[in-house]
Scaffold this motif. Structure first.
Motif, PDB file in Angstrom:
ATOM      1  N   ASP A 150       0.817  -1.220   0.000  1.00  0.00           N
ATOM      2  CA  ASP A 150       0.000   0.000   0.000  1.00  0.00           C
ATOM      3  C   ASP A 150       0.850   1.268   0.000  1.00  0.00           C
ATOM      4  O   ASP A 150       0.354   2.356   0.250  1.00  0.00           O
ATOM      5  CB  ASP A 150      -0.956   0.006   1.201  1.00  0.00           C
ATOM      6  CG  ASP A 150      -0.212  -0.074   2.536  1.00  0.00           C
ATOM      7  OD1 ASP A 150       1.004  -0.346   2.526  1.00  0.00           O
ATOM      8  OD2 ASP A 150      -0.858   0.142   3.579  1.00  0.00           O
ATOM      9  N   LYS A 151       2.148   1.122  -0.336  1.00  0.00           N
ATOM     10  CA  LYS A 151       3.035   2.293  -0.341  1.00  0.00           C
ATOM     11  C   LYS A 151       3.453   2.642  -1.768  1.00  0.00           C
ATOM     12  O   LYS A 151       3.592   1.764  -2.613  1.00  0.00           O
ATOM     13  CB  LYS A 151       4.276   2.019   0.501  1.00  0.00           C
ATOM     14  CG  LYS A 151       3.953   1.837   1.967  1.00  0.00           C
ATOM     15  CD  LYS A 151       5.208   1.657   2.773  1.00  0.00           C
ATOM     16  CE  LYS A 151       4.838   1.478   4.240  1.00  0.00           C
ATOM     17  NZ  LYS A 151       5.952   1.050   5.036  1.00  0.00           N
ATOM     18  N   MET A 152       3.674   3.945  -1.987  1.00  0.00           N
ATOM     19  CA  MET A 152       4.118   4.420  -3.299  1.00  0.00           C
ATOM     20  C   MET A 152       5.470   5.104  -3.157  1.00  0.00           C
ATOM     21  O   MET A 152       5.708   5.830  -2.194  1.00  0.00           O
ATOM     22  CB  MET A 152       3.096   5.387  -3.878  1.00  0.00           C
ATOM     23  CG  MET A 152       1.818   4.701  -4.267  1.00  0.00           C
ATOM     24  SD  MET A 152       0.681   5.862  -4.994  1.00  0.00           S
ATOM     25  CE  MET A 152      -0.742   5.568  -3.972  1.00  0.00           C
ATOM     26  N   TYR A 153       6.341   4.841  -4.142  1.00  0.00           N
ATOM     27  CA  TYR A 153       7.682   5.423  -4.160  1.00  0.00           C
ATOM     28  C   TYR A 153       7.880   6.045  -5.532  1.00  0.00           C
ATOM     29  O   TYR A 153       7.680   5.382  -6.545  1.00  0.00           O
ATOM     30  CB  TYR A 153       8.743   4.344  -3.925  1.00  0.00           C
ATOM     31  CG  TYR A 153       8.508   3.544  -2.664  1.00  0.00           C
ATOM     32  CD1 TYR A 153       9.109   3.922  -1.468  1.00  0.00           C
ATOM     33  CD2 TYR A 153       7.700   2.404  -2.673  1.00  0.00           C
ATOM     34  CE1 TYR A 153       8.899   3.185  -0.309  1.00  0.00           C
ATOM     35  CE2 TYR A 153       7.485   1.670  -1.519  1.00  0.00           C
ATOM     36  CZ  TYR A 153       8.087   2.064  -0.343  1.00  0.00           C
ATOM     37  OH  TYR A 153       7.879   1.340   0.805  1.00  0.00           O
ATOM     38  N   ILE A 154       8.276   7.313  -5.563  1.00  0.00           N
ATOM     39  CA  ILE A 154       8.471   8.010  -6.836  1.00  0.00           C
ATOM     40  C   ILE A 154       9.964   8.177  -7.081  1.00  0.00           C
ATOM     41  O   ILE A 154      10.697   8.628  -6.197  1.00  0.00           O
ATOM     42  CB  ILE A 154       7.740   9.355  -6.842  1.00  0.00           C
ATOM     43  CG1 ILE A 154       6.229   9.087  -6.735  1.00  0.00           C
ATOM     44  CG2 ILE A 154       8.068  10.154  -8.099  1.00  0.00           C
ATOM     45  CD1 ILE A 154       5.368  10.312  -6.659  1.00  0.00           C
ATOM     46  N   LEU A 155      10.406   7.788  -8.278  1.00  0.00           N
ATOM     47  CA  LEU A 155      11.803   7.894  -8.661  1.00  0.00           C
ATOM     48  C   LEU A 155      11.925   8.853  -9.834  1.00  0.00           C
ATOM     49  O   LEU A 155      11.119   8.804 -10.768  1.00  0.00           O
ATOM     50  CB  LEU A 155      12.368   6.541  -9.092  1.00  0.00           C
ATOM     51  CG  LEU A 155      12.728   5.537  -7.996  1.00  0.00           C
ATOM     52  CD1 LEU A 155      11.485   4.989  -7.333  1.00  0.00           C
ATOM     53  CD2 LEU A 155      13.538   4.405  -8.584  1.00  0.00           C
ATOM     54  N   HIS A 156      12.944   9.719  -9.775  1.00  0.00           N
ATOM     55  CA  HIS A 156      13.264  10.643 -10.859  1.00  0.00           C
ATOM     56  C   HIS A 156      14.665  10.320 -11.366  1.00  0.00           C
ATOM     57  O   HIS A 156      15.422   9.600 -10.711  1.00  0.00           O
ATOM     58  CB  HIS A 156      13.212  12.095 -10.356  1.00  0.00           C
ATOM     59  CG  HIS A 156      11.876  12.486  -9.808  1.00  0.00           C
ATOM     60  ND1 HIS A 156      10.793  12.737 -10.612  1.00  0.00           N
ATOM     61  CD2 HIS A 156      11.448  12.649  -8.526  1.00  0.00           C
ATOM     62  CE1 HIS A 156       9.753  13.052  -9.857  1.00  0.00           C
ATOM     63  NE2 HIS A 156      10.128  13.003  -8.581  1.00  0.00           N
TER      64      HIS A 156
END
Length: 190
Positions: A150-156
């Motif tokens: 249920d977790k979100m991780y954003i990568l750039h």
């Protein structure tokens, strides 16, 4: 270091099946296993037992010597230069808009390691997947989102991410164009 023969075997099964124009279903039926198991083996999601592997090779109607020919060490003590024209295009999931190019696979300190360049198109439709590995990702270009449980991780671009890929995960492109990342799989050998 020695070469990851297990990953080469998975690729060889898929290569021989496609070369002989055998469907996943017919190969599974003749080998006495499920279509899903064949797909998992071909896509490096699971390692077949020796009995299953021999059944698959027999169902492919390939001589054992021919099947195992040229499987061996590519990685040794000497440096290796691999040009991008040598990258092997592989399919890990049947998803339109996802592209995998294997740079190298080998075994190191008892771990199977697979190094991939992964590209996902902006509008790729993906579902949750998992693999028998831990992953290290480095974002080469673009932005993306991992959803793990249920977790979100954003990568750039320039970000790194390490996680247990045995947990179901979903990738989503957040860029206006495709994103590209370097993926290193550290497979469990249990």
């Amino acid at each position: 270091m020695e070469n990851n023969v297990i990953l080469q075997i998975s690729s060889r099964i898929k290569e021989k099946r496609k070369e002989k124009k055998i469907t996943l279903q017919s190969l599974a039926e003749e080998a006495g296993v499920t279509k899903g198991l064949i797909s998992q083996i071909e896509n490096n999601r699971t390692v077949p037992s020796l009995t299953v592997l021999l059944s698959i090779i027999k169902a492919l109607h390939v001589d054992l010597n021919e099947f195992f020919e040229n499987l061996g060490d590519r990685v040794g003590a000497d440096p290796i230069l691999i040009s991008n024209s040598e990258y092997e295009t592989i399919e890990k999931e049947h998803t339109v808009g996802s592209y995998y190019n294997r740079i190298l696979s080998f075994k190191l300190n008892g771990k199977l390691i697979d190094i991939i360049i992964y590209r996902q198109e902006k509008n790729a439709k993906r579902s949750f997947v998992s693999s028998n590995a831990h992953e290290f990702n480095y974002m080469i270009s673009g932005s993306m989102q991992y959803t793990i449980e249920d977790k979100m991780y954003i990568l750039h671009e320039g970000d790194s991410f390490y996680y247990d890929a045995r947990k179901p995960h979903l990738t989503t492109c957040l860029s206006e164009t495709d994103y590209t990342m370097l993926v290193i799989y550290f497979f469990d050998e249990e």
